[in-house]
Write an enzyme that holds these catalytic residues in place. Structure first.
Site, PDB file in Angstrom:
ATOM      1  N   LEU A  36       0.813  -1.205   0.000  1.00  0.00           N
ATOM      2  CA  LEU A  36       0.000   0.000   0.000  1.00  0.00           C
ATOM      3  C   LEU A  36       0.855   1.267   0.000  1.00  0.00           C
ATOM      4  O   LEU A  36       2.019   1.238   0.405  1.00  0.00           O
ATOM      5  CB  LEU A  36      -0.903   0.026   1.243  1.00  0.00           C
ATOM      6  CG  LEU A  36      -1.991  -1.044   1.348  1.00  0.00           C
ATOM      7  CD1 LEU A  36      -2.647  -0.969   2.731  1.00  0.00           C
ATOM      8  CD2 LEU A  36      -3.030  -0.891   0.248  1.00  0.00           C
ATOM      9  N   GLY A  38       2.423   4.315   1.468  1.00  0.00           N
ATOM     10  CA  GLY A  38       2.779   4.597   2.844  1.00  0.00           C
ATOM     11  C   GLY A  38       3.251   3.391   3.627  1.00  0.00           C
ATOM     12  O   GLY A  38       3.553   3.500   4.821  1.00  0.00           O
ATOM     13  N   SER A  39       3.341   2.241   2.964  1.00  0.00           N
ATOM     14  CA  SER A  39       3.762   1.023   3.676  1.00  0.00           C
ATOM     15  C   SER A  39       5.263   1.004   3.940  1.00  0.00           C
ATOM     16  O   SER A  39       5.736   0.277   4.816  1.00  0.00           O
ATOM     17  CB  SER A  39       3.352  -0.226   2.889  1.00  0.00           C
ATOM     18  OG  SER A  39       3.962  -0.241   1.605  1.00  0.00           O
ATOM     19  N   GLY A  40       6.018   1.777   3.167  1.00  0.00           N
ATOM     20  CA  GLY A  40       7.468   1.840   3.379  1.00  0.00           C
ATOM     21  C   GLY A  40       8.282   1.238   2.250  1.00  0.00           C
ATOM     22  O   GLY A  40       9.482   0.973   2.423  1.00  0.00           O
ATOM     23  N   LYS A  41       7.673   1.046   1.098  1.00  0.00           N
ATOM     24  CA  LYS A  41       8.373   0.424  -0.040  1.00  0.00           C
ATOM     25  C   LYS A  41       9.631   1.192  -0.431  1.00  0.00           C
ATOM     26  O   LYS A  41      10.719   0.622  -0.517  1.00  0.00           O
ATOM     27  CB  LYS A  41       7.427   0.343  -1.268  1.00  0.00           C
ATOM     28  CG  LYS A  41       6.197  -0.506  -1.062  1.00  0.00           C
ATOM     29  CD  LYS A  41       5.349  -0.563  -2.309  1.00  0.00           C
ATOM     30  CE  LYS A  41       4.826   0.781  -2.750  1.00  0.00           C
ATOM     31  NZ  LYS A  41       3.937   1.431  -1.753  1.00  0.00           N
ATOM     32  N   SER A  42       9.474   2.476  -0.679  1.00  0.00           N
ATOM     33  CA  SER A  42      10.612   3.293  -1.126  1.00  0.00           C
ATOM     34  C   SER A  42      11.664   3.437  -0.034  1.00  0.00           C
ATOM     35  O   SER A  42      12.866   3.450  -0.316  1.00  0.00           O
ATOM     36  CB  SER A  42      10.130   4.675  -1.580  1.00  0.00           C
ATOM     37  OG  SER A  42       9.286   4.567  -2.715  1.00  0.00           O
ATOM     38  N   SER A 109       1.467  -1.618  -7.270  1.00  0.00           N
ATOM     39  CA  SER A 109       1.150  -2.808  -8.092  1.00  0.00           C
ATOM     40  C   SER A 109       0.162  -3.728  -7.385  1.00  0.00           C
ATOM     41  O   SER A 109       0.514  -4.837  -6.993  1.00  0.00           O
ATOM     42  CB  SER A 109       2.432  -3.558  -8.468  1.00  0.00           C
ATOM     43  OG  SER A 109       3.265  -3.807  -7.353  1.00  0.00           O
TER      44      SER A 109
END
Length: 201
Positions: A36, A38-42, A109
């Site tokens: 999602l 804001g989940s912290g992917k980047s 995605s």
């Protein structure tokens, strides 16, 4: 259009993927972060790239907003455009992998079919899926870009988690819980999985 495609003949280059990987000292891989907003992917991808860089590994990050600011600036957020957005990213990621680079692609995605398409483009042996899992309520509390607030107000349509679904990976290579684990711990979990896979035999 179909007849025009008959005249497209991909060129075979003298330098192969194996040659480039030998030069780099590691295999090319696609590390695909899904989760999602804001989940912290980047955040996790950025720290992972730093750790890999320090090990002398050739990397490149592909990030949602950066791609939509350039390559995919012609796409909107309709279902068709979102699907095309991921397809193009998959093709670009594949170019990096073929170059012997470790591509770190961080994109919401939300649909399994789109992620499966990327896996097919790159090849399952070169694709590693990282599920950056975080409860919706935590992502909304973070709301770094203010997108959830706009989505709740109806200013953004087809927003994943609010007005559009997120199909969680069923068998990710790495399952992170960024609401519970530190970014450092998350990166360690990923490194434990990917380092053996990028080693040359």
């Amino acid at each position: 259009m179909a007849k025009e495609k008959l005249h497209i003949i991909p060129h075979d280059h003298d330098i192969s993927q194996a040659d480039r990987e030998k030069l780099n000292g590691h295999k090319g891989l696609l590390i695909w972060f899904t989760g999602l907003s804001g989940s912290g992917k980047s955040t996790v991808a950025n720290l992972l790239e730093r750790k890999l860089y320090e090990k002398g590994i050739h990397t490149f990050i592909l990030d949602g907003d950066n791609i939509r600011s350039g390559l995919n600036s012609d796409l909107d957020f309709s279902s068709e455009s979102r699907k095309e957005n991921i397809r193009r990213i998959g093709e670009v990621s594949n170019l990096f992998v073929n170059n012997g680079t470790v591509a770190l692609s961080a994109f919401i995605s939300p649909f399994r079919s789109d992620r499966d398409q990327v896996r097919n483009i790159v090849g399952s042996d070169r694709y590693l899926e990282i599920f950056v899992d975080c409860p919706l309520e935590v992502c909304e509390e973070r709301d770094v870009k203010g997108l959830y607030k706009k989505a709740r107000a109806g200013e953004i349509s087809n927003f994943t988690g609010i007005s559009s679904p997120f199909e969680a990976p069923e068998n990710p290579d790495v399952h992170l819980r960024t609401d519970k684990d530190s970014k450092e711990d998350c990166v360690t979990k990923i490194m434990d999985v990917i380092l053996p896979k990028m080693a040359l035999k």
